[in-house]
Design a protein around this motif. Structure first.
Motif, PDB file in Angstrom:
ATOM      1  N   PHE A   1      -7.723  -9.849  78.522  1.00  0.00           N
ATOM      2  CA  PHE A   1      -9.118  -9.881  77.748  1.00  0.00           C
ATOM      3  C   PHE A   1      -8.979  -9.411  76.372  1.00  0.00           C
ATOM      4  O   PHE A   1      -9.480 -10.111  75.345  1.00  0.00           O
ATOM      5  N   VAL A   2      -8.855  -7.995  76.341  1.00  0.00           N
ATOM      6  CA  VAL A   2      -8.892  -7.264  74.929  1.00  0.00           C
ATOM      7  C   VAL A   2      -7.871  -8.037  74.024  1.00  0.00           C
ATOM      8  O   VAL A   2      -8.168  -8.212  72.841  1.00  0.00           O
TER       9      VAL A   2
ATOM     10  N   ILE B   1     -11.174   5.555  61.997  1.00  0.00           N
ATOM     11  CA  ILE B   1      -9.966   4.604  62.011  1.00  0.00           C
ATOM     12  C   ILE B   1      -9.069   5.061  63.133  1.00  0.00           C
ATOM     13  O   ILE B   1      -8.563   6.072  63.249  1.00  0.00           O
ATOM     14  N   TYR B   2      -8.912   3.994  64.027  1.00  0.00           N
ATOM     15  CA  TYR B   2      -7.845   4.370  65.194  1.00  0.00           C
ATOM     16  C   TYR B   2      -6.509   3.660  64.920  1.00  0.00           C
ATOM     17  O   TYR B   2      -5.461   4.246  65.229  1.00  0.00           O
TER      18      TYR B   2
ATOM     19  N   PRO C   1     -15.752  -0.544  70.450  1.00  0.00           N
ATOM     20  CA  PRO C   1     -16.006   0.572  71.063  1.00  0.00           C
ATOM     21  C   PRO C   1     -14.986   1.847  71.187  1.00  0.00           C
ATOM     22  O   PRO C   1     -13.561   1.095  71.154  1.00  0.00           O
ATOM     23  N   SER C   2     -14.898   3.031  70.933  1.00  0.00           N
ATOM     24  CA  SER C   2     -13.838   3.883  70.548  1.00  0.00           C
ATOM     25  C   SER C   2     -12.884   3.726  71.869  1.00  0.00           C
ATOM     26  O   SER C   2     -11.678   3.785  71.899  1.00  0.00           O
TER      27      SER C   2
ATOM     28  N   GLU D   1      -7.451   1.773  74.318  1.00  0.00           N
ATOM     29  CA  GLU D   1      -6.728   0.748  75.293  1.00  0.00           C
ATOM     30  C   GLU D   1      -5.793  -0.091  74.202  1.00  0.00           C
ATOM     31  O   GLU D   1      -4.784  -0.254  74.587  1.00  0.00           O
ATOM     32  N   LEU D   2      -6.571  -0.690  73.124  1.00  0.00           N
ATOM     33  CA  LEU D   2      -5.702  -1.500  72.287  1.00  0.00           C
ATOM     34  C   LEU D   2      -4.371  -0.997  71.578  1.00  0.00           C
ATOM     35  O   LEU D   2      -3.225  -1.596  71.620  1.00  0.00           O
ATOM     36  N   LEU D   3      -4.572   0.421  71.538  1.00  0.00           N
ATOM     37  CA  LEU D   3      -3.497   1.177  70.952  1.00  0.00           C
ATOM     38  C   LEU D   3      -2.402   1.203  72.077  1.00  0.00           C
ATOM     39  O   LEU D   3      -1.033   0.996  71.792  1.00  0.00           O
TER      40      LEU D   3
END
Length: 362
Positions: free
Chosen positions: A225-226, A255-256, A332-333, A338-340
């Motif tokens: 989903f992400v 910034i991540y 959200p942080s 999670e994306l990283l």
């Protein structure tokens, strides 16, 4: 078997493909015979033969094979053309198409399925101008900005769509609270959004699933989903604004990740026997959307990225932040982390020679 399967990376727009025939170990001492047909691949060595049929939408032009090279520890790489373009990617419906006026919707927490907003009907579903619209107004107006003191707040029957969020009027669900307070799922305590003002709530697109009231809710694996939501944001913004560089920011303003969108017309075809590194993906359940059978295909956006956590790449992040050609995307942080992790797993699933480009990871 000797081979660990293959990876075919297709560019729809150019009708070209990179084929990587992977090996468990380095190439065997016996000669290897690779044959490429329009609809299948075959690898023979000694007495063993491995064959894989390609999905119906992919047809190769074997006579166009070129650039054959062997990379130790990876196997064989070669490039070729396609006989015809595969059908274009269906990137799923866009956020704007998923919400229609005069229909009833239920908002669910994506992580646990708990109902967050029940049976809301919107009279208006409107896209918001981009984040820096008020600065642009000052550039264009020859008199003081007429919108300086007014903010765009949805009325009770409105839903406003931002790049990565929906704005709703909290109405009777009002948790009157201080500015910018997190909105948390009552059941699983995931952050879903934040209160923007006493009567406006912002829900992030990566945290809620919206379904028409009459439709049933079916959960989607979190990472899938992400990925699909972030990919949609990147594709929509790049086509609407010709922006290809993005900063991924947390709700804490940090910034991540820096992301550079290379293309959104990639089709990946992979035989399921491909390298054991995929076992790492079970962390997230079904990370990609495999089709049935021994070969799976999926549409992908190809990005270059740089992690920025723990002050990594700080100079580059600062430069991007001050560059008007770079578009900020806020989530959200926890979702940024999670994306990283998803990006990192995706990178390690590629053959080592395809994992980086210049100083960026792929």
């Amino acid at each position: 078997g000797m081979a660990a399967g293959f990876l075919l990376e297709i560019r729809r727009g150019m009708q070209s493909a990179l084929l990587v025939i992977r090996y468990e170990a380095d190439l065997p001492s016996r000669p290897v015979d690779v044959s490429v047909a329009a609809d299948c691949l075959e690898v023979r060595s000694g007495g063993s033969c491995e064959a894989a049929a390609l999905p119906a939408e992919v047809r190769l032009a074997p006579s166009s094979c070129r650039g054959l090279r062997r990379l130790p520890g990876e196997g064989l790489h070669l490039r070729m053309r396609l006989r015809r373009p595969p059908p274009s990617a269906d990137l799923g419906f866009t956020l704007r198409e998923s919400l229609k006026p005069q229909k009833n919707y239920v908002f669910y927490c994506q992580s646990c399925g708990d109902i967050t907003v029940k049976d809301r009907k919107f009279l208006r579903v409107l896209p918001l101008p981009s984040e820096n619209w008020s600065a642009l107004v000052e550039e264009w107006c020859c008199h003081p900005n007429p919108f300086a003191r007014s903010t765009l707040h949805p009325q009770h029957d409105d839903c406003f769509l931002g790049d990565t969020f929906f704005l709703l009027n909290s109405g009777n669900e009002s948790h009157k609270s201080k500015e910018n307070t997190r909105v948390i799922c009552k059941r699983c305590k995931t952050m879903l959004g934040e209160t923007v003002s006493s009567d406006t709530i912002k829900y992030y697109v990566t945290e809620v699933i919206i379904r028409p009231s009459e439709a049933s809710f079916s959960p989607t694996p979190r990472s899938q989903f992400v990925q699909s939501m972030v990919a949609q944001c990147l594709v929509e913004l790049s086509s609407a604004k010709s922006t290809f560089r993005f900063t991924i920011k947390g709700d804490n303003g940090k910034i991540y990740i820096l992301i550079w969108l290379l293309n959104s017309d990639t089709l990946l075809v992979e035989s399921l026997r491909s390298s054991s590194s995929h076992s790492a993906f079970t962390l997230f359940g079904d990370i990609f959307m495999p089709s049935c059978g021994p070969v799976r295909t999926w549409n992908a956006v190809k990005v270059l990225y740089q992690p920025c956590i723990k002050s990594r790449n700080k100079d580059l992040a600062d430069a991007w932040e001050n560059d008007t050609g770079v578009h900020p995307l806020k989530f959200p942080s926890e979702t940024c982390l999670e994306l990283l992790l998803i990006l990192g797993l995706s990178t390690t699933s590629l053959p080592p020679s395809l994992r980086s480009m210049n100083s960026f990871q792929v």
